[in-house]
Write a protein that holds these residues in place. Structure first.
Motif, PDB file in Angstrom:
ATOM      1  N   GLY A   1      28.683  43.819  41.027  1.00  0.00           N
ATOM      2  CA  GLY A   1      29.872  44.624  41.276  1.00  0.00           C
ATOM      3  C   GLY A   1      30.620  44.937  39.987  1.00  0.00           C
ATOM      4  O   GLY A   1      30.074  44.861  38.882  1.00  0.00           O
ATOM      5  N   ASP A   2      31.911  45.289  40.129  1.00  0.00           N
ATOM      6  CA  ASP A   2      32.689  45.653  38.949  1.00  0.00           C
ATOM      7  C   ASP A   2      33.326  44.420  38.321  1.00  0.00           C
ATOM      8  O   ASP A   2      33.326  43.330  38.896  1.00  0.00           O
ATOM      9  CB  ASP A   2      33.741  46.705  39.289  1.00  0.00           C
ATOM     10  CG  ASP A   2      34.763  46.204  40.290  1.00  0.00           C
ATOM     11  OD1 ASP A   2      35.379  45.146  40.036  1.00  0.00           O
ATOM     12  OD2 ASP A   2      34.959  46.861  41.330  1.00  0.00           O
ATOM     13  N   GLU A   3      33.891  44.596  37.140  1.00  0.00           N
ATOM     14  CA  GLU A   3      34.401  43.460  36.372  1.00  0.00           C
ATOM     15  C   GLU A   3      35.617  42.801  37.018  1.00  0.00           C
ATOM     16  O   GLU A   3      35.943  41.662  36.702  1.00  0.00           O
ATOM     17  CB  GLU A   3      34.749  43.905  34.947  1.00  0.00           C
ATOM     18  CG  GLU A   3      35.906  44.878  34.863  1.00  0.00           C
ATOM     19  CD  GLU A   3      36.285  45.230  33.436  1.00  0.00           C
ATOM     20  OE1 GLU A   3      37.308  45.903  33.257  1.00  0.00           O
ATOM     21  OE2 GLU A   3      35.554  44.820  32.506  1.00  0.00           O
ATOM     22  N   ASN A   4      36.263  43.500  37.930  1.00  0.00           N
ATOM     23  CA  ASN A   4      37.439  42.925  38.576  1.00  0.00           C
ATOM     24  C   ASN A   4      37.102  42.050  39.777  1.00  0.00           C
ATOM     25  O   ASN A   4      37.948  41.287  40.239  1.00  0.00           O
ATOM     26  CB  ASN A   4      38.388  44.041  39.016  1.00  0.00           C
ATOM     27  CG  ASN A   4      39.006  44.764  37.843  1.00  0.00           C
ATOM     28  OD1 ASN A   4      39.278  44.162  36.818  1.00  0.00           O
ATOM     29  ND2 ASN A   4      39.214  46.058  37.987  1.00  0.00           N
ATOM     30  N   THR A   5      35.911  42.173  40.294  1.00  0.00           N
ATOM     31  CA  THR A   5      35.559  41.415  41.498  1.00  0.00           C
ATOM     32  C   THR A   5      34.283  40.606  41.343  1.00  0.00           C
ATOM     33  O   THR A   5      33.793  40.029  42.314  1.00  0.00           O
ATOM     34  CB  THR A   5      35.385  42.360  42.697  1.00  0.00           C
ATOM     35  OG1 THR A   5      34.338  43.309  42.405  1.00  0.00           O
ATOM     36  CG2 THR A   5      36.675  43.097  43.013  1.00  0.00           C
ATOM     37  N   ASP A   6      33.732  40.563  40.136  1.00  0.00           N
ATOM     38  CA  ASP A   6      32.463  39.868  39.952  1.00  0.00           C
ATOM     39  C   ASP A   6      32.685  38.440  39.490  1.00  0.00           C
ATOM     40  O   ASP A   6      33.816  37.950  39.394  1.00  0.00           O
ATOM     41  CB  ASP A   6      31.579  40.621  38.953  1.00  0.00           C
ATOM     42  CG  ASP A   6      32.154  40.595  37.536  1.00  0.00           C
ATOM     43  OD1 ASP A   6      33.297  40.112  37.347  1.00  0.00           O
ATOM     44  OD2 ASP A   6      31.463  41.054  36.607  1.00  0.00           O
ATOM     45  N   SER A   7      31.574  37.744  39.217  1.00  0.00           N
ATOM     46  CA  SER A   7      31.607  36.404  38.635  1.00  0.00           C
ATOM     47  C   SER A   7      30.885  36.472  37.299  1.00  0.00           C
ATOM     48  O   SER A   7      29.746  36.957  37.219  1.00  0.00           O
ATOM     49  CB  SER A   7      30.917  35.396  39.560  1.00  0.00           C
ATOM     50  OG  SER A   7      30.925  34.105  38.990  1.00  0.00           O
ATOM     51  N   ASP A   8      31.516  35.994  36.257  1.00  0.00           N
ATOM     52  CA  ASP A   8      30.984  36.184  34.903  1.00  0.00           C
ATOM     53  C   ASP A   8      30.071  35.079  34.376  1.00  0.00           C
ATOM     54  O   ASP A   8      29.151  35.372  33.622  1.00  0.00           O
ATOM     55  CB  ASP A   8      32.150  36.380  33.925  1.00  0.00           C
ATOM     56  CG  ASP A   8      32.900  37.670  34.186  1.00  0.00           C
ATOM     57  OD1 ASP A   8      32.409  38.731  33.798  1.00  0.00           O
ATOM     58  OD2 ASP A   8      33.974  37.620  34.815  1.00  0.00           O
TER      59      ASP A   8
END
Length: 566
Positions: A283-290
């Motif tokens: 997903g996008d950087e605001n809802t993902d896990s890094d």
């Protein structure tokens, strides 16, 4: 709209409004803090609105006004737009609202907050036809407290101040309540626009949110809980420890006062026997896990004024699958399996041991399937995919049993005569070692008959019908299909012809004999007349002897005559 748990993180500011960053008189940096639809521009009039009696003025059900709600009994929020009949302009953008709608009732928005943080609020207020009065209340949803009273005529004025979030208050409500109007009509008055919240920060900041990914998809979804008390360590790119933080009760963490540069963020798994980090970068950087499976992620701060609020981490439980590989009741080693996720990507693999089992661990919640990639020696590769599901919080492994079938062999019978010529139409019957008939096969024009699908074991064949003109072989012919057959078993069976009349060409098939013809000879009886002129001899014996003597004398005379002529 879907709301992320991280919406309330005091450090994340994940949903900052465009243009929400500015410097104040202290030199600190202000970031817009979680307020949505601050100037009422996001309104669905087409689906939820109806005209309020004049141009560009609408009663809009609260479901059509993003992020805002009302306690007006009708559920309507009155939205005004530029170009309205009273020529009142918006303070910001093109929309604003009238607090006194088709019924009196406060308009409010709930925002997640971090206890102890200081928020700066501001808004614009205006009377409609004269001096209207409204008040701002801030506090827990069930206990909002008056903060400021705004009283204004027909000119927009702005108000601002600060609010310290009390201990334990993770949800804060901003409420705008209409108090009075210039002419006493509680459905007319009190315009509101440009509602904002800010947070002051000093130096570069880095942070985000840690949550429990209950469906294992790697994306922050509504209803998935925050992960409190998770330790987060910040290192320089040279692995020098800078700071350590712990997520708060809404899963938030924040590193402040940082210099620009590259950083390494390490999330500490609170219980590696139970949890693992979820799928990375979905997903996008605001809802993902890094972070990766070891909890490591990288981050960059471009300047001392930078704020990076995108380093999230999802924790999810881990489950297992145990695969049992058998041949009926026999356990099979050396079967290789791949575990594939719902997208068909191989995420794990394993090989069965001597007990015919393999356990594959570390599977996050989701739908999977197993596919055999290599069968044990002597067995057919299974083509079936076996699905299974790993659930969040799984405590016992999922157990699957996969059965293999032995590799089967092929029998080829080649039928020839003694000159190695192919013979067709020879029929053979195949028996197993228990003398059970399996099949009958017939040779073709090439002199061959084929039987597939024979399991390893002992067999024999018997010829049941020979080609025309050839002798039937009466003996049984044994053969064996070996374990792990790789080539067909071939039997060459020769027939001899039925013996022919012509010895020169003994291999020429003897034609079938004709039906014999029985000839009955015709016998003509001979009448012998006795000589009456001779002296009659006494009848003292058998007269047949006399006849024989006479015949003998006649033959002797004939012989002497012939001798003289020669």
């Amino acid at each position: 709209m879907k709301q992320r748990w991280i919406v309330g993180l005091f450090f994340l500011l994940l949903l900052m409004l465009a243009g929400g960053l500015k410097a104040d008189a202290t030199g600190n940096w202000e970031f817009s803090w979680m307020i949505k639809n601050a100037d009422f521009e996001n309104v669905n009039i087409a689906e939820y609105g109806r005209n309020a009696g004049q141009p560009n003025v609408w009663y809009v059900n609260q479901d059509g006004v993003e992020a805002w709600a009302t306690s007006n009994p009708s559920g309507n929020i009155e939205v005004w737009q530029n170009g309205n009949g009273e020529h009142v302009p918006a303070f910001s953008g093109t929309n604003f609202i009238e607090l006194n709608s088709d019924g009196p009732g406060p308009v409010y928005q709930d925002i997640k907050t971090v206890p102890g943080s200081t928020l700066k609020w501001s808004f614009a207020h205006r009377g409609r036809n004269g001096s209207d009065v409204a008040e701002l209340l801030i506090g827990a949803p069930d206990n909002p407290l008056p903060i400021v009273t705004a009283e204004d005529g027909t000119v927009w004025n702005t108000y601002s101040g600060t609010y310290v979030v009390p201990a334990g208050q993770t949800m804060t409500r901003l409420t705008f309540n209409p108090v009075s109007t210039s002419h006493g009509n509680l459905t007319i008055g009190n315009f509101l626009d440009d509602v904002n919240l800010y947070i002051d920060v000093a130096g570069a900041q880095l942070g985000d949110y840690v949550w429990y990914d209950t469906n294992g998809d790697g994306i922050q979804n509504d209803g998935e809980p925050p992960a409190a008390n998770v330790q987060v360590e910040l290192y320089t790119k040279n692995n020098v420890l800078v700071k350590t933080e712990t997520t708060n009760d809404i899963g938030a963490y924040l590193f402040t006062g940082l210099l620009a540069g590259e950083y390494h963020v390490k999330f500490i798994n609170p219980d590696p026997s139970r949890y693992t980090f979820t799928k990375q970068k979905v997903g996008d950087e605001n809802t993902d896990s890094d972070p990766d499976k070891n909890g490591n992620a990288t981050a960059n701060l471009a300047s001392i004024r930078d704020f990076n609020a995108t380093i999230d981490a999802g924790l999810t439980t881990i489950g297992s699958v145990i695969i049992h590989k058998v041949d009926q009741d026999k356990k099979l080693a050396d079967a290789k399996f791949a575990v594939q996720d719902s997208a068909g990507t191989t995420v794990a693999s394993g090989t069965t041991n001597e007990d015919g089992t393999v356990q594959i661990d570390g599977l996050t919640p989701g739908n999977y399937s197993i596919q055999e990639t290599a069968a044990p020696t002597g067995y057919e590769l299974s083509q079936a995919r076996t699905p299974f599901t790993i659930t969040y919080g799984q405590t016992a492994p999922v157990e699957l049993t996969v059965t293999n079938q032995l590799k089967t062999g092929t029998l080829i019978i080649h039928k020839t005569n003694t000159k190695n010529q192919d013979l067709e139409n020879a029929t053979f019957e195949v028996f197993d070692e228990k003398n059970q008939s399996i099949a009958k096969i017939v040779t073709n024009k090439s002199g061959t008959a084929t039987l597939n699908g024979l399991l390893p074991g002992s067999y024999y064949v018997k010829e049941r019908e020979a080609p025309d003109g050839y002798q039937l072989k009466s003996d049984s012919i044994p053969f064996t299909i070996p374990f792990n057959p790789t080539t067909p078993v071939t039997l060459t069976v020769q027939n001899t012809v039925v013996p022919a009349n012509n010895p020169v060409t003994p291999d020429k098939p003897q034609p079938k004999p004709a039906t014999p013809v029985i000839v009955t000879p015709t016998i003509t009886p001979v009448t012998v007349t006795p000589n009456t002129t001779a002296d009659k001899l006494p009848e003292t014996g058998d007269r047949s002897a006399d006849v024989a003597q006479l015949l003998g004398l006649a033959l002797l005379a004939t012989s002497l005559l012939l001798t003289r002529r020669k």
